[in-house]
Design a protein around this motif. Structure first.
Motif, short mmCIF file in Angstrom:
data_model
loop_
_atom_site.label_atom_id
_atom_site.label_comp_id
_atom_site.label_asym_id
_atom_site.label_seq_id
_atom_site.Cartn_x
_atom_site.Cartn_y
_atom_site.Cartn_z
N THR A 35 44.46 29.86 33.40
CA THR A 35 45.01 30.67 32.32
C THR A 35 45.91 31.79 32.83
OG1 THR A 35 44.36 32.25 30.56
CG2 THR A 35 42.89 32.04 32.42
N GLU A 36 46.77 32.29 31.94
CA GLU A 36 47.61 33.44 32.31
C GLU A 36 46.77 34.69 32.54
OE1 GLU A 36 48.05 33.79 27.69
OE2 GLU A 36 47.31 32.33 29.16
N TYR A 37 45.54 34.72 32.03
CA TYR A 37 44.68 35.89 32.18
C TYR A 37 44.26 36.10 33.64
CZ TYR A 37 44.14 36.52 27.14
OH TYR A 37 44.37 36.75 25.81
N SER A 38 44.32 35.04 34.45
CA SER A 38 43.94 35.18 35.86
C SER A 38 45.16 35.31 36.77
CB SER A 38 43.10 33.97 36.31
OG SER A 38 43.82 32.76 36.15
N ASP A 39 46.34 35.44 36.19
CA ASP A 39 47.58 35.57 36.96
C ASP A 39 47.78 37.02 37.41
OD1 ASP A 39 50.00 34.53 38.02
OD2 ASP A 39 51.10 35.43 36.37
N GLY A 40 48.45 37.20 38.53
CA GLY A 40 48.76 38.54 39.01
C GLY A 40 47.76 39.04 40.03
N PRO A 41 47.97 40.26 40.55
CA PRO A 41 47.04 40.84 41.53
C PRO A 41 45.63 40.95 40.94
CG PRO A 41 49.07 42.13 41.37
CD PRO A 41 49.11 41.14 40.24
N PRO A 42 44.60 40.84 41.78
CA PRO A 42 43.22 40.92 41.29
C PRO A 42 42.95 42.17 40.47
CG PRO A 42 43.25 40.15 43.56
CD PRO A 42 44.66 40.52 43.22
N TYR B 76 44.74 43.44 38.31
CA TYR B 76 45.23 43.25 36.96
C TYR B 76 44.25 42.46 36.10
CZ TYR B 76 50.00 44.80 38.15
OH TYR B 76 51.09 45.53 38.52
N VAL B 77 43.33 41.77 36.75
CA VAL B 77 42.43 40.85 36.05
C VAL B 77 41.19 41.59 35.59
CG1 VAL B 77 41.12 38.71 36.22
CG2 VAL B 77 43.30 38.94 37.44
N SER B 78 40.94 41.56 34.29
CA SER B 78 39.76 42.26 33.76
C SER B 78 39.20 41.48 32.59
CB SER B 78 40.14 43.68 33.32
OG SER B 78 41.11 43.63 32.28
N GLY B 79 37.93 41.73 32.31
CA GLY B 79 37.25 41.01 31.24
C GLY B 79 36.54 39.78 31.79
N VAL B 80 35.45 39.41 31.14
CA VAL B 80 34.63 38.30 31.62
C VAL B 80 35.40 36.99 31.65
CG1 VAL B 80 32.57 36.89 31.12
CG2 VAL B 80 32.47 39.39 30.90
N TYR B 81 36.16 36.71 30.59
CA TYR B 81 36.91 35.45 30.55
C TYR B 81 37.86 35.36 31.74
CZ TYR B 81 40.50 32.09 29.24
OH TYR B 81 41.40 31.06 29.26
N ALA B 82 38.68 36.37 31.92
CA ALA B 82 39.67 36.35 33.01
C ALA B 82 38.99 36.27 34.37
CB ALA B 82 40.55 37.59 32.93
N LEU B 83 37.95 37.06 34.58
CA LEU B 83 37.28 37.07 35.87
C LEU B 83 36.57 35.75 36.16
CD1 LEU B 83 35.86 40.71 35.76
CD2 LEU B 83 37.64 39.86 37.31
N SER B 84 35.98 35.15 35.12
CA SER B 84 35.31 33.86 35.32
C SER B 84 36.30 32.76 35.65
CB SER B 84 34.48 33.48 34.08
OG SER B 84 35.32 33.23 32.95
N LYS B 85 37.49 32.80 35.04
CA LYS B 85 38.52 31.82 35.35
C LYS B 85 39.08 32.04 36.76
CE LYS B 85 40.08 29.03 33.12
NZ LYS B 85 39.72 27.59 33.05
N LEU B 86 39.27 33.30 37.13
CA LEU B 86 39.76 33.60 38.48
C LEU B 86 38.75 33.15 39.53
CD1 LEU B 86 41.87 34.89 40.32
CD2 LEU B 86 40.71 37.09 39.99
#
Length: 282
Positions: free
Chosen positions: A105-112, A114-124
């Motif tokens: 997902t785009e939510y896991s894109d970018g420097p770490p 930038y990634v926040s929230g359970v959804y984004a972190l779980s995908k990353l």
């Protein structure tokens, strides 16, 4: 080519399945599409048995927990599907020498940072975990703001609520909408000719989700009264449990041909609205 497609009933998975089933894309293949009831990707033993039995050359993982706000409540389940499930599939793929295409997902894109929230972190975390067992045999495909006619999709949800006269709150988050056609085509091409690494898949132009929702309702001929708007714009933190970035545009590298999403929307939004009206009248 023997292909195991996981998540074949979802928005993107069903589009990939239909494209392969109807058109074949010039690929001679055996396609395995286990349902969630027959394959729980959070169960490592079940995944191992399924992969061992099917002996795929390619595993396509379209399965995911995608409820961004719900992930803040059902944290354990979100991590189990998005992280543990990815690890289970990757480990099983390594055991049989299969390539793995993992949809992210785009939510896991970018420097770490930038990634926040359970959804984004779980995908990353899922992205990172598949690299360990498959260092040179994986493709991570980050897909941005998926547009589909699927009944459980974001677009259908917006049109359904507006058709029923309900107020729809949509984030001002800026993104690249991407049609299922574009994403499915990229996945099938990568299944035929694998490339290692993370790639972004997105159409153009960039737009806020709020503006996208308004354009969808116009295309669906659900006219908005300026005095009593059916769609209100929310900041990324308003009345939403998960923190969202204001700008979630993918940064690349981009894979495949990018298209203008607006013709697709004009063609398909009315079809979704018609389906929702028919369902409401029964």
């Amino acid at each position: 080519m023997r292909t195991l497609l996981v998540g074949a009933s979802g928005q993107l998975g069903s589009a990939v399945k239909d494209a392969l089933t109807w058109h074949g894309h010039g690929v001679m293949m055996e396609l395995f599409t286990p349902s969630h009831e027959t394959l729980d990707i959070t169960n490592a033993d079940a995944v191992g048995e399924c992969v061992l039995a099917s002996q795929p050359t390619v595993i396509i993982n379209c399965a995911a927990w995608t409820d961004v706000d719900g992930a803040e409540i059902y944290t354990t389940r979100a991590y189990a599907i998005n992280s543990d499930g990815a690890w289970n599939l990757a480990s099983a793929a390594a055991a049989v020498g299969a390539w793995m295409i993992h949809v992210s997902t785009e939510y896991s894109d970018g420097p770490p940072s930038y990634v926040s929230g359970v959804y984004a972190l779980s995908k990353l975390m899922g992205e990172r975990r598949i690299v360990e067992p498959l260092p040179k045999s994986h493709t991570i495909l980050r897909v941005s703001c998926l547009l589909s006619t699927h009944p459980n999709g974001w677009l259908a949800n917006v049109i359904s609520k507006a058709s029923a006269g309900k107020l729809v709150g949509v984030s001002a988050q800026v993104t690249y909408p991407t049609t299922v056609d574009t994403a499915a085509k990229a996945i099938i091409e990568l299944a035929r000719k694998p490339m290692c690494g993370p790639f972004a898949v997105a159409d153009y132009p960039a737009v806020s989700r709020h503006a996208l929702a308004c354009e969808a309702l116009d295309a669906a001929r659900i006219f908005r009264d300026p005095g009593a708007p059916q769609v209100i714009e929310l900041s990324p933190s308003d009345t939403q449990r998960a923190l969202r970035r204001v700008d979630s545009r993918l940064t690349g590298p981009f894979y495949g041909e990018r298209s203008d999403w607006r013709p697709w929307l004009k063609q398909n939004a009315p079809l979704i609205a018609e389906r929702e009206r028919a369902a409401a009248s029964t």
